[in-house]
Design an enzyme around this catalytic site. Structure first.
Site, PDB file in Angstrom:
ATOM      1  CE  LYS A   1      -4.366  -1.693   1.774  1.00 15.58           C
ATOM      2  NZ  LYS A   1      -5.067  -2.120   2.968  1.00 15.58           N
TER       3      LYS A   1
ATOM      4  CE  LYS B   1      -5.235  -8.685  -3.151  1.00 13.39           C
ATOM      5  NZ  LYS B   1      -5.077  -8.292  -1.752  1.00 13.39           N
TER       6      LYS B   1
ATOM      7  CE  LYS C   1     -12.993  -4.496  -0.829  1.00 12.95           C
ATOM      8  NZ  LYS C   1     -13.218  -4.207   0.560  1.00 12.95           N
TER       9      LYS C   1
HETATM   10  P1  TYM Z   1     -10.793  -6.813   2.543  1.00 13.75           P
HETATM   11  O1  TYM Z   1     -11.900  -5.850   2.762  1.00 13.75           O
HETATM   12  O2  TYM Z   1      -9.647  -6.385   1.697  1.00 13.75           O
HETATM   13  O3  TYM Z   1     -11.345  -8.149   1.924  1.00 13.75           O
HETATM   14  C1  TYM Z   1     -12.452  -8.817   2.497  1.00 13.75           C
HETATM   15  C2  TYM Z   1     -12.289 -10.325   2.317  1.00 13.75           C
HETATM   16  O4  TYM Z   1     -12.174 -10.655   0.932  1.00 13.75           O
HETATM   17  C3  TYM Z   1     -11.021 -11.468   0.730  1.00 13.75           C
HETATM   18  N1  TYM Z   1     -10.456 -11.152  -0.603  1.00 13.75           N
HETATM   19  C4  TYM Z   1     -10.185 -12.069  -1.545  1.00 13.75           C
HETATM   20  N2  TYM Z   1     -10.336 -13.409  -1.560  1.00 13.75           N
HETATM   21  C5  TYM Z   1      -9.976 -14.066  -2.677  1.00 13.75           C
HETATM   22  N3  TYM Z   1      -9.469 -13.438  -3.784  1.00 13.75           N
HETATM   23  C6  TYM Z   1      -9.313 -12.092  -3.817  1.00 13.75           C
HETATM   24  N4  TYM Z   1      -8.840 -11.491  -4.905  1.00 13.75           N
HETATM   25  C7  TYM Z   1      -9.671 -11.350  -2.648  1.00 13.75           C
HETATM   26  N5  TYM Z   1      -9.635 -10.028  -2.336  1.00 13.75           N
HETATM   27  C8  TYM Z   1     -10.119  -9.926  -1.076  1.00 13.75           C
HETATM   28  C9  TYM Z   1     -10.067 -11.076   1.833  1.00 13.75           C
HETATM   29  O5  TYM Z   1      -9.118 -12.087   2.085  1.00 13.75           O
HETATM   30  C10 TYM Z   1     -11.011 -10.859   2.993  1.00 13.75           C
HETATM   31  O6  TYM Z   1     -11.313 -12.094   3.628  1.00 13.75           O
HETATM   32  N6  TYM Z   1      -8.020  -6.749   6.676  1.00 13.75           N
HETATM   33  C11 TYM Z   1      -9.249  -7.255   6.118  1.00 13.75           C
HETATM   34  C12 TYM Z   1     -10.481  -6.838   6.891  1.00 13.75           C
HETATM   35  C13 TYM Z   1     -10.479  -7.156   8.334  1.00 13.75           C
HETATM   36  C14 TYM Z   1     -10.701  -8.413   8.927  1.00 13.75           C
HETATM   37  C15 TYM Z   1     -10.666  -8.195  10.341  1.00 13.75           C
HETATM   38  C16 TYM Z   1     -10.899  -9.691   8.411  1.00 13.75           C
HETATM   39  C17 TYM Z   1     -10.331  -6.251   9.357  1.00 13.75           C
HETATM   40  N7  TYM Z   1     -10.453  -6.872  10.528  1.00 13.75           N
HETATM   41  C18 TYM Z   1     -10.845  -9.250  11.238  1.00 13.75           C
HETATM   42  C19 TYM Z   1     -11.067 -10.743   9.317  1.00 13.75           C
HETATM   43  C20 TYM Z   1     -11.028 -10.517  10.698  1.00 13.75           C
HETATM   44  C21 TYM Z   1      -9.400  -6.719   4.712  1.00 13.75           C
HETATM   45  O7  TYM Z   1      -8.845  -5.721   4.364  1.00 13.75           O
HETATM   46  O8  TYM Z   1     -10.273  -7.374   3.940  1.00 13.75           O
END
Ligand code: TYM
Length: 336
Positions: free
Chosen positions: A115, A198, A201
């Site tokens: 990032k 990957k 978003k």
């Molecule tokens: P975030 O918002 O980036 O993504 C949410 C979930 O989607 C999954 N994901 C993917 N899985 C497969 N292929 C992809 N290309 C892909 N892009 C995203 C992510 O692995 C995630 O499960 N840090 C976390 C949010 C968070 C969180 C937590 C998760 C904050 N606190 C506590 C679990 C427990 C995040 O940025 O997810």
């Protein structure tokens, strides 16, 4: 009984990677294991670690909650809530945990490095401490299992590490070390424009991802334009090696249709992408369109979502408050 916790950031829109890597698995888990306690959070406090749209944050939070519900998370079986609604508890625990997190470990976090790029001096403290807040999100509920996509694995390892530091420092098995659940084949859905990146978003080209809000024509167009190679699909999974784009499309098809890649290749091995892509569009639309429609209906009346978020926050607080009180007591803080 498992206590499941996971979350998504209300930044931009959800895409097929979020759905297949996380949300779909949450729904499957909720339905397959009715005895679990489920907590699904919209992590709005994480979303503000990068530049964000102040005027759109509340609505984006509702929209993620709507996506959870539209995909099948049932507010009667799972608490759905905004992280900031219990932010006093999450942030307080985060501070305590920060005192037992080594910066050497934070320096190794690949998402932080990705990032900020080279500009580490200008990166915000919030972004740097992001994984500690994530650890607090999980540990404040003493969650046992955390279903996520593969990209969150390193953050979860840190959460386990911090939990075990706490246990060790205060000489008791207080925090359960949370188990990552990285489920199914589509744990890392790749960009439609580059099979080595990957699906995300924040990627610049909207053609690289399928958003949960895309309509049927947009989905078909993106899949039609998805990068491939000139060869037909292989007959075996081994034949996907070195063909990241083909592998990705087959993985997506498999995950959406509930099949294995072997089964998909039994059907499509030897066929050209020109034949496979329309089938992939068909199944994507079939699975995504009902979610999109339901999301729109829910968003048309925010009072329902607001009430679900409120109930979810009450439930979350009931679980988290006693845990935080115990943490304070274990750490030796003054109590009345
Ligand atoms: P975030 O918002 O980036 O993504 C949410 C979930 O989607 C999954 N994901 C993917 N899985 C497969 N292929 C992809 N290309 C892909 N892009 C995203 C992510 O692995 C995630 O499960 N840090 C976390 C949010 C968070 C969180 C937590 C998760 C904050 N606190 C506590 C679990 C427990 C995040 O940025 O997810």
């Amino acid at each position: 009984m498992k206590r499941i916790l996971s979350g998504m950031q209300p930044t931009y829109q959800l895409h097929l990677g979020n759905y297949l890597g996380a949300l779909k698995n949450w729904v499957d888990l909720q339905n397959a294991e009715p005895d679990n306690e489920n907590l699904y959070c919209v992590v709005d406090m994480h979303a503000i670690t990068m530049p964000y749209d102040r005027d759109g944050l509340a609505q984006a939070t509702r929209e993620i909650a709507a996506a959870y519900i539209a995909a099948g998370i049932d507010p009667k079986k799972s608490a759905i809530f905004a992280q900031s609604a219990v932010g006093d508890l999450h942030a307080q625990l985060m501070w305590y945990l920060a005192t037992m997190t080594q910066i050497g470990k934070l320096n190794r976090m690949t998402q932080f490095k990705d990032k900020v790029g080279k500009n580490t001096e200008k990166a915000g403290l919030g972004l740097y401490a992001y994984p500690v807040l994530m650890a607090a999100d999980i540990l404040i509920y003493n969650a046992t299992h955390v279903p996520v996509g593969e990209d969150q694995k390193q953050h979860l390892e840190l959460a386990r590490d911090i939990a075990s530091t706490f246990n060790h420092r205060y000489n008791r098995e207080f925090f359960t070390l949370p188990e990552p659940m990285i489920m199914g084949d589509a744990t890392r859905v790749m960009s439609l424009r580059d099979g080595n990146q990957k699906m995300s978003k924040s990627a610049e080209s909207d053609l690289s991802r399928i958003n949960l809000t895309d309509d049927a024509d947009m989905i078909a167009d993106k899949i039609k334009r998805a990068k491939t190679d000139p060869n037909p699909l292989p007959e075996t999974v081994d034949g996907l090696k070195g063909r990241p784009e083909a592998d990705n499309l087959v993985t997506i098809y498999a995950a959406l249709s509930g099949q294995t890649k072997v089964q998909v290749l039994e059907e499509f091995g030897g066929k050209q992408f020109s034949e496979f892509k329309p089938k992939l569009s068909e199944i994507t639309v079939e699975k995504i369109a009902p979610i999109t429609t339901r999301m729109r209906e829910l968003m048309a009346d925010p009072t329902e979502i607001d009430s679900i978020l409120k109930n979810g926050a009450d439930k979350a607080r009931t679980v988290a408050s006693p845990i935080l009180s115990e943490v304070k007591s274990i750490m030796g803080f003054w109590e009345s």
